[in-house]
Design a protein around this motif. Structure first.
Motif, PDB file in Angstrom:
ATOM      1  N   ASN A   1       0.805  -1.224   0.000  1.00 17.57           N
ATOM      2  CA  ASN A   1       0.000   0.000   0.000  1.00 17.57           C
ATOM      3  C   ASN A   1       0.835   1.270   0.000  1.00 17.57           C
ATOM      4  O   ASN A   1       0.286   2.361   0.039  1.00 17.57           O
ATOM      5  N   LYS A   2       2.156   1.140  -0.047  1.00 18.41           N
ATOM      6  CA  LYS A   2       3.028   2.303   0.010  1.00 18.41           C
ATOM      7  C   LYS A   2       3.313   2.841  -1.383  1.00 18.41           C
ATOM      8  O   LYS A   2       3.517   2.086  -2.314  1.00 18.41           O
ATOM      9  N   ARG A   3       3.338   4.152  -1.512  1.00 17.83           N
ATOM     10  CA  ARG A   3       3.698   4.789  -2.778  1.00 17.83           C
ATOM     11  C   ARG A   3       5.196   5.031  -2.862  1.00 17.83           C
ATOM     12  O   ARG A   3       5.801   4.844  -3.919  1.00 17.83           O
ATOM     13  N   ALA A   4       5.801   5.457  -1.757  1.00 12.86           N
ATOM     14  CA  ALA A   4       7.237   5.725  -1.715  1.00 12.86           C
ATOM     15  C   ALA A   4       7.914   4.647  -0.875  1.00 12.86           C
ATOM     16  O   ALA A   4       7.528   4.410   0.264  1.00 12.86           O
ATOM     17  N   LEU A   5       8.909   3.995  -1.468  1.00 23.05           N
ATOM     18  CA  LEU A   5       9.599   2.894  -0.804  1.00 23.05           C
ATOM     19  C   LEU A   5      11.009   3.316  -0.402  1.00 23.05           C
ATOM     20  O   LEU A   5      11.666   4.070  -1.112  1.00 23.05           O
ATOM     21  N   ASN A   6      11.477   2.796   0.735  1.00 19.95           N
ATOM     22  CA  ASN A   6      12.855   3.053   1.119  1.00 19.95           C
ATOM     23  C   ASN A   6      13.771   2.099   0.357  1.00 19.95           C
ATOM     24  O   ASN A   6      13.318   1.274  -0.433  1.00 19.95           O
ATOM     25  N   GLU A   7      15.052   2.192   0.600  1.00 15.08           N
ATOM     26  CA  GLU A   7      16.025   1.405  -0.155  1.00 15.08           C
ATOM     27  C   GLU A   7      15.824  -0.104   0.023  1.00 15.08           C
ATOM     28  O   GLU A   7      15.877  -0.868  -0.936  1.00 15.08           O
ATOM     29  N   GLN A   8      15.600  -0.525   1.249  1.00 16.55           N
ATOM     30  CA  GLN A   8      15.407  -1.953   1.527  1.00 16.55           C
ATOM     31  C   GLN A   8      14.146  -2.480   0.842  1.00 16.55           C
ATOM     32  O   GLN A   8      14.161  -3.548   0.223  1.00 16.55           O
ATOM     33  N   GLU A   9      13.065  -1.732   0.920  1.00 12.38           N
ATOM     34  CA  GLU A   9      11.817  -2.134   0.279  1.00 12.38           C
ATOM     35  C   GLU A   9      11.965  -2.151  -1.239  1.00 12.38           C
ATOM     36  O   GLU A   9      11.447  -3.040  -1.914  1.00 12.38           O
TER      37      GLU A   9
END
Length: 76
Positions: A5-13
């Motif tokens: 459900n996330k639009r912006a992901l961090n590096e790990q994701e």
């Protein structure tokens, strides 16, 4: 980790989402475009945080698609 459900992901994701390593993301982000190297997916910086937008990742993945067999690429 639920990233659906996330639009912006961090590096790990992002690494998990595109199936590449975090070190690939870091290195390609720092190197920029270089001959015979896969370019980094588009990213954004918010302060010191690096984020990747899901729609950018989908477009980047689609742009990596090869339509000819690698052994035939030199014949074009």
């Amino acid at each position: 980790m639920n990233i659906s459900n996330k639009r912006a992901l961090n590096e790990q994701e992002t690494a998990l989402y595109i199936g590449m390593s975090r070190s690939f993301l870091r290195q390609s982000r720092m190197d920029g475009e270089r001959a015979n190297r896969t370019i980094a997916p588009p990213f954004i910086k918010i302060g010191r945080a690096v984020r990747y937008l899901r729609e950018d990742l989908d477009n980047w993945l689609n742009s990596q698609r090869k339509l000819v067999h690698l052994s035939q690429a030199g014949e074009m």
